[in-house]
Design a protein around this motif. Structure first.
Motif, PDB file in Angstrom:
ATOM      1  N   VAL A   1       0.847  -1.187   0.000  1.00 55.66           N
ATOM      2  CA  VAL A   1       0.000   0.000   0.000  1.00 55.66           C
ATOM      3  C   VAL A   1       0.883   1.238   0.000  1.00 55.66           C
ATOM      4  O   VAL A   1       1.835   1.333   0.780  1.00 55.66           O
ATOM      5  N   GLN A   2       0.537   2.175  -0.874  1.00 56.26           N
ATOM      6  CA  GLN A   2       1.244   3.453  -0.909  1.00 56.26           C
ATOM      7  C   GLN A   2       0.241   4.583  -1.025  1.00 56.26           C
ATOM      8  O   GLN A   2      -0.744   4.485  -1.748  1.00 56.26           O
ATOM      9  N   LEU A   3       0.530   5.644  -0.291  1.00 56.27           N
ATOM     10  CA  LEU A   3      -0.252   6.869  -0.381  1.00 56.27           C
ATOM     11  C   LEU A   3       0.680   7.984  -0.808  1.00 56.27           C
ATOM     12  O   LEU A   3       1.722   8.197  -0.172  1.00 56.27           O
ATOM     13  N   GLN A   4       0.318   8.667  -1.855  1.00 55.74           N
ATOM     14  CA  GLN A   4       1.137   9.766  -2.371  1.00 55.74           C
ATOM     15  C   GLN A   4       0.363  11.059  -2.198  1.00 55.74           C
ATOM     16  O   GLN A   4      -0.613  11.309  -2.911  1.00 55.74           O
ATOM     17  N   ALA A   5       0.826  11.874  -1.245  1.00 57.41           N
ATOM     18  CA  ALA A   5       0.188  13.153  -0.981  1.00 57.41           C
ATOM     19  C   ALA A   5       0.930  14.264  -1.701  1.00 57.41           C
ATOM     20  O   ALA A   5       2.160  14.237  -1.803  1.00 57.41           O
ATOM     21  N   SER A   6       0.187  15.247  -2.175  1.00 63.64           N
ATOM     22  CA  SER A   6       0.799  16.375  -2.859  1.00 63.64           C
ATOM     23  C   SER A   6      -0.101  17.592  -2.744  1.00 63.64           C
ATOM     24  O   SER A   6      -1.248  17.491  -2.306  1.00 63.64           O
ATOM     25  N   GLY A   7       0.432  18.740  -3.151  1.00 62.51           N
ATOM     26  CA  GLY A   7      -0.373  19.952  -3.228  1.00 62.51           C
ATOM     27  C   GLY A   7      -0.083  20.997  -2.180  1.00 62.51           C
ATOM     28  O   GLY A   7      -0.652  22.082  -2.223  1.00 62.51           O
ATOM     29  N   GLY A   8       0.780  20.693  -1.232  1.00 56.47           N
ATOM     30  CA  GLY A   8       1.098  21.685  -0.225  1.00 56.47           C
ATOM     31  C   GLY A   8       1.917  22.820  -0.800  1.00 56.47           C
ATOM     32  O   GLY A   8       2.359  22.777  -1.947  1.00 56.47           O
ATOM     33  N   GLY A   9       2.099  23.853   0.005  1.00 59.77           N
ATOM     34  CA  GLY A   9       2.882  24.987  -0.435  1.00 59.77           C
ATOM     35  C   GLY A   9       2.671  26.164   0.488  1.00 59.77           C
ATOM     36  O   GLY A   9       2.111  26.032   1.579  1.00 59.77           O
ATOM     37  N   ARG A  10       3.125  27.297   0.021  1.00 55.55           N
ATOM     38  CA  ARG A  10       3.014  28.525   0.796  1.00 55.55           C
ATOM     39  C   ARG A  10       1.979  29.419   0.142  1.00 55.55           C
ATOM     40  O   ARG A  10       1.995  29.604  -1.097  1.00 55.55           O
ATOM     41  N   VAL A  11       1.097  29.972   0.947  1.00 54.50           N
ATOM     42  CA  VAL A  11       0.038  30.820   0.424  1.00 54.50           C
ATOM     43  C   VAL A  11      -0.237  31.934   1.411  1.00 54.50           C
ATOM     44  O   VAL A  11       0.003  31.778   2.618  1.00 54.50           O
ATOM     45  N   GLN A  12      -0.734  33.033   0.912  1.00 57.00           N
ATOM     46  CA  GLN A  12      -1.088  34.146   1.784  1.00 57.00           C
ATOM     47  C   GLN A  12      -2.435  33.898   2.450  1.00 57.00           C
ATOM     48  O   GLN A  12      -3.258  33.133   1.937  1.00 57.00           O
ATOM     49  N   PRO A  13      -2.662  34.524   3.584  1.00 52.97           N
ATOM     50  CA  PRO A  13      -3.985  34.389   4.233  1.00 52.97           C
ATOM     51  C   PRO A  13      -5.105  34.739   3.263  1.00 52.97           C
ATOM     52  O   PRO A  13      -5.000  35.697   2.499  1.00 52.97           O
ATOM     53  N   GLY A  14      -6.148  33.922   3.316  1.00 48.97           N
ATOM     54  CA  GLY A  14      -7.262  34.091   2.396  1.00 48.97           C
ATOM     55  C   GLY A  14      -7.122  33.303   1.109  1.00 48.97           C
ATOM     56  O   GLY A  14      -8.082  33.204   0.331  1.00 48.97           O
ATOM     57  N   GLY A  15      -5.952  32.746   0.893  1.00 47.25           N
ATOM     58  CA  GLY A  15      -5.708  31.996  -0.330  1.00 47.25           C
ATOM     59  C   GLY A  15      -6.245  30.573  -0.278  1.00 47.25           C
ATOM     60  O   GLY A  15      -6.880  30.160   0.707  1.00 47.25           O
ATOM     61  N   SER A  16      -5.975  29.837  -1.349  1.00 44.64           N
ATOM     62  CA  SER A  16      -6.493  28.477  -1.496  1.00 44.64           C
ATOM     63  C   SER A  16      -5.399  27.519  -1.920  1.00 44.64           C
ATOM     64  O   SER A  16      -4.436  27.908  -2.600  1.00 44.64           O
ATOM     65  N   LEU A  17      -5.571  26.289  -1.527  1.00 49.00           N
ATOM     66  CA  LEU A  17      -4.737  25.186  -1.981  1.00 49.00           C
ATOM     67  C   LEU A  17      -5.614  23.952  -2.108  1.00 49.00           C
ATOM     68  O   LEU A  17      -6.635  23.838  -1.417  1.00 49.00           O
ATOM     69  N   ARG A  18      -5.187  23.025  -2.953  1.00 48.57           N
ATOM     70  CA  ARG A  18      -5.862  21.744  -3.049  1.00 48.57           C
ATOM     71  C   ARG A  18      -4.847  20.626  -2.835  1.00 48.57           C
ATOM     72  O   ARG A  18      -3.873  20.514  -3.595  1.00 48.57           O
ATOM     73  N   LEU A  19      -5.083  19.848  -1.824  1.00 48.41           N
ATOM     74  CA  LEU A  19      -4.240  18.690  -1.545  1.00 48.41           C
ATOM     75  C   LEU A  19      -4.827  17.463  -2.227  1.00 48.41           C
ATOM     76  O   LEU A  19      -6.051  17.326  -2.337  1.00 48.41           O
ATOM     77  N   SER A  20      -3.941  16.576  -2.647  1.00 50.93           N
ATOM     78  CA  SER A  20      -4.356  15.317  -3.261  1.00 50.93           C
ATOM     79  C   SER A  20      -3.688  14.164  -2.540  1.00 50.93           C
ATOM     80  O   SER A  20      -2.555  14.290  -2.068  1.00 50.93           O
ATOM     81  N   CYS A  21      -4.391  13.057  -2.483  1.00 49.46           N
ATOM     82  CA  CYS A  21      -3.826  11.842  -1.898  1.00 49.46           C
ATOM     83  C   CYS A  21      -4.240  10.674  -2.778  1.00 49.46           C
ATOM     84  O   CYS A  21      -5.419  10.305  -2.802  1.00 49.46           O
ATOM     85  N   ALA A  22      -3.271  10.118  -3.498  1.00 48.58           N
ATOM     86  CA  ALA A  22      -3.530   9.003  -4.400  1.00 48.58           C
ATOM     87  C   ALA A  22      -3.090   7.703  -3.732  1.00 48.58           C
ATOM     88  O   ALA A  22      -1.981   7.616  -3.205  1.00 48.58           O
ATOM     89  N   ALA A  23      -3.964   6.712  -3.772  1.00 46.46           N
ATOM     90  CA  ALA A  23      -3.680   5.441  -3.112  1.00 46.46           C
ATOM     91  C   ALA A  23      -3.447   4.343  -4.136  1.00 46.46           C
ATOM     92  O   ALA A  23      -4.092   4.296  -5.174  1.00 46.46           O
ATOM     93  N   SER A  24      -2.544   3.463  -3.816  1.00 50.51           N
ATOM     94  CA  SER A  24      -2.315   2.262  -4.615  1.00 50.51           C
ATOM     95  C   SER A  24      -2.175   1.079  -3.677  1.00 50.51           C
ATOM     96  O   SER A  24      -1.860   1.243  -2.501  1.00 50.51           O
ATOM     97  N   GLY A  25      -2.445  -0.092  -4.183  1.00 50.93           N
ATOM     98  CA  GLY A  25      -2.308  -1.289  -3.351  1.00 50.93           C
ATOM     99  C   GLY A  25      -3.592  -1.780  -2.746  1.00 50.93           C
ATOM    100  O   GLY A  25      -3.582  -2.619  -1.841  1.00 50.93           O
ATOM    101  N   GLY A  26      -4.714  -1.260  -3.242  1.00 52.54           N
ATOM    102  CA  GLY A  26      -5.994  -1.819  -2.838  1.00 52.54           C
ATOM    103  C   GLY A  26      -6.563  -1.295  -1.543  1.00 52.54           C
ATOM    104  O   GLY A  26      -7.301  -2.008  -0.859  1.00 52.54           O
TER     105      GLY A  26
END
Length: 110
Positions: A1-26
């Motif tokens: 089983v593997q989980l690959q998280a991505s999408g973090g970063g630096r943003v100013q207050p009021g801003g937006s980000l989208r995190l993703s988590c892709a799973a493999s291995g059932g």
């Protein structure tokens, strides 16, 4: 089983980000936790296999968790970010055994 998280970063207050988590291995991604500096781990959001969702009070109305079954990926859309949202965000999966993603850093700062 593997989980690959991505999408973090630096943003100013009021801003937006989208995190993703892709799973493999059932396995099935269930949600996100975060750990802010000097604070205890906090569950941010979770989503059931029936797509029911719930959120920490601190993020209700600002964060949205969703799932793409075709991609076996769970997303965390974060809007209206605040400095107190700064943390390492971890996705998790599994039921009888819990699996964790590697963590992705979100920094909210002006």
């Amino acid at each position: 089983v593997q989980l690959q998280a991505s999408g973090g970063g630096r943003v100013q207050p009021g801003g937006s980000l989208r995190l993703s988590c892709a799973a493999s291995g059932g396995t099935t991604v269930r949600g996100w936790y975060r750990r802010a500096p000097g604070k205890q781990r906090e569950r941010v959001a979770r989503i059931t296999t029936g797509d029911n969702t719930d959120y920490a009070d601190s993020v209700k109305g600002r964060f949205t968790i969703s799932r793409d079954n075709a991609k076996n990926t769970v997303y965390l859309q974060m809007n209206g970010l605040k400095p107190e949202d700064t943390a390492v965000y971890y996705c998790y999966a599994g039921f009888s055994q819990i699996y964790w993603g590697q963590g992705t850093l979100v920094t909210v700062s002006s």
